[in-house]
Scaffold this active site. Structure first.
Site, PDB file in Angstrom:
ATOM      1  N   ARG A 126     -30.760  -6.473  11.418  1.00  0.00           N
ATOM      2  CA  ARG A 126     -30.789  -8.407  11.608  1.00  0.00           C
ATOM      3  C   ARG A 126     -31.900  -8.421  10.016  1.00  0.00           C
ATOM      4  NH1 ARG A 126     -26.203  -8.158  10.922  1.00  0.00           N
ATOM      5  NH2 ARG A 126     -24.503  -9.421  11.916  1.00  0.00           N
ATOM      6  N   HIS A 175     -26.320  -5.189   2.143  1.00  0.00           N
ATOM      7  CA  HIS A 175     -25.874  -5.329   2.847  1.00  0.00           C
ATOM      8  C   HIS A 175     -24.697  -4.786   3.098  1.00  0.00           C
ATOM      9  CE1 HIS A 175     -25.448  -8.324   6.634  1.00  0.00           C
ATOM     10  NE2 HIS A 175     -24.851  -6.977   6.721  1.00  0.00           N
TER      11      HIS A 175
END
Length: 306
Positions: A221, A269
């Site tokens: 994250r 991502h």
């Protein structure tokens, strides 16, 4: 059983056929009376418009099955009282292992050292993988898959998690050992979730513990790394390179300094994606368990946030 597919509209076409094939006894719907659904298959972004889903009308629902591995955008919803299960997808774990081993090997072999400019750079020979220390922060499903893959290539792998839960073939150290673990991390792979305990975990003080010139691969994250501290560590040579797949704001704004920094590689991502073909059997199993009152798989501990 009647199940609401509570996910953004673009999820429907790739997911619906696989879900129905994996669980043919399910009546899968995109809308209807909330009180009539036995379970929800959920992804953030539903409903459209930015407002959070109100789970209170789903009085009959026995399960909220997330389509995402990360659940930080769900656990904060105060209306959620139903059991929440995170996604543990075999395909997602395989994809994460592919991504992290690929970038770890690139760092280990110094592939970016060989610019195609006519200069014969015969001054660096990488060590063997067995002589390179790699640390994996976060030893959940994804971390264990990555650690196992890296160890299979011969790297000296150390895992770290708050609990220190053991994993075959990997030395796993617990919470207080973090400084010791960071001190050996020539290549650091971060796969921790976003919780109050992990935000800015890699701050200036902890980045200073890494071996000089270490490589960081963050596919966990974006909140795990203090951005200003990382740029400073790169500028000073304390960190040699950072491969970043996750960010505090996504998509990463074009004006963000990460894009222009020569010591940072940005990927959008893409480290691991939940794949409908491999994830749908997991969803089906949890739906069946919910209907017969059996223990659910991968239940989220809301106090811990994962």
């Amino acid at each position: 059983m009647k199940v609401l597919f509570a996910a953004p509209a673009h999820y429907w076409q790739p997911w619906a056929p696989h879900l129905r094939a994996s669980c043919p006894e399910m009546e899968l719907a995109r809308e209807g009376d909330p009180a009539g659904f036995d379970a929800l298959i959920y992804a953030p972004g539903y409903p459209e418009g930015g407002q959070a889903l109100d789970f209170r009308p789903f009085t009959r629902a026995r399960l909220v099955q997330s389509l995402w591995a990360g659940v930080e955008r769900i656990v904060a919803n105060s209306t959620l009282t139903q059991p929440l299960c995170r996604m543990v997808d075999p395909g997602l774990a395989e994809g994460m292992a592919d991504y992290c081993t690929g970038w770890a090997l690139r760092a280990h072999l110094g592939m970016d050292h060989y610019a195609q400019d006519g200069v014969w750079r015969h001054d660096q020979t990488p060590p063997l993988a067995r002589d390179r220390n790699v640390v994996v922060l976060g030893m959940g499903e994804l971390g264990r898959a990555v650690a196992t893959a890296l160890a299979g290539l011969g790297f000296r792998v150390t895992g770290w998690s708050q609990s220190g839960r053991p994993h075959p073939g990997i030395e796993v150290l617990a919470g207080p050992a973090l400084p010791k673990v960071l001190a050996r991390a020539e290549i650091l792979v971060s796969l921790l979730p976003d919780t109050t305990g992990t935000r800015d975990l890699l701050n200036a003080a902890r980045l200073a513990l890494l071996p000089r010139g270490a490589t960081i691969i963050n596919a966990g994250r974006g909140t795990l790394i203090d951005e200003a501290a990382l740029i400073s560590a790169l500028d000073q040579g304390q960190v040699g390179h950072a491969v970043l797949d996750v960010f505090r704001t996504e998509p990463l704004p074009p004006e963000h300094p990460f894009w222009a920094h020569p010591g940072i590689t940005v990927t959008p991502h893409v480290a691991a994606e939940t794949r409908p073909a491999t994830a749908s059997p997991v969803v089906a199993e949890n739906l069946r368990r919910a209907m017969r009152g059996a223990p659910l798989l991968h239940v989220v501990d809301r106090a811990r946030g994962y």
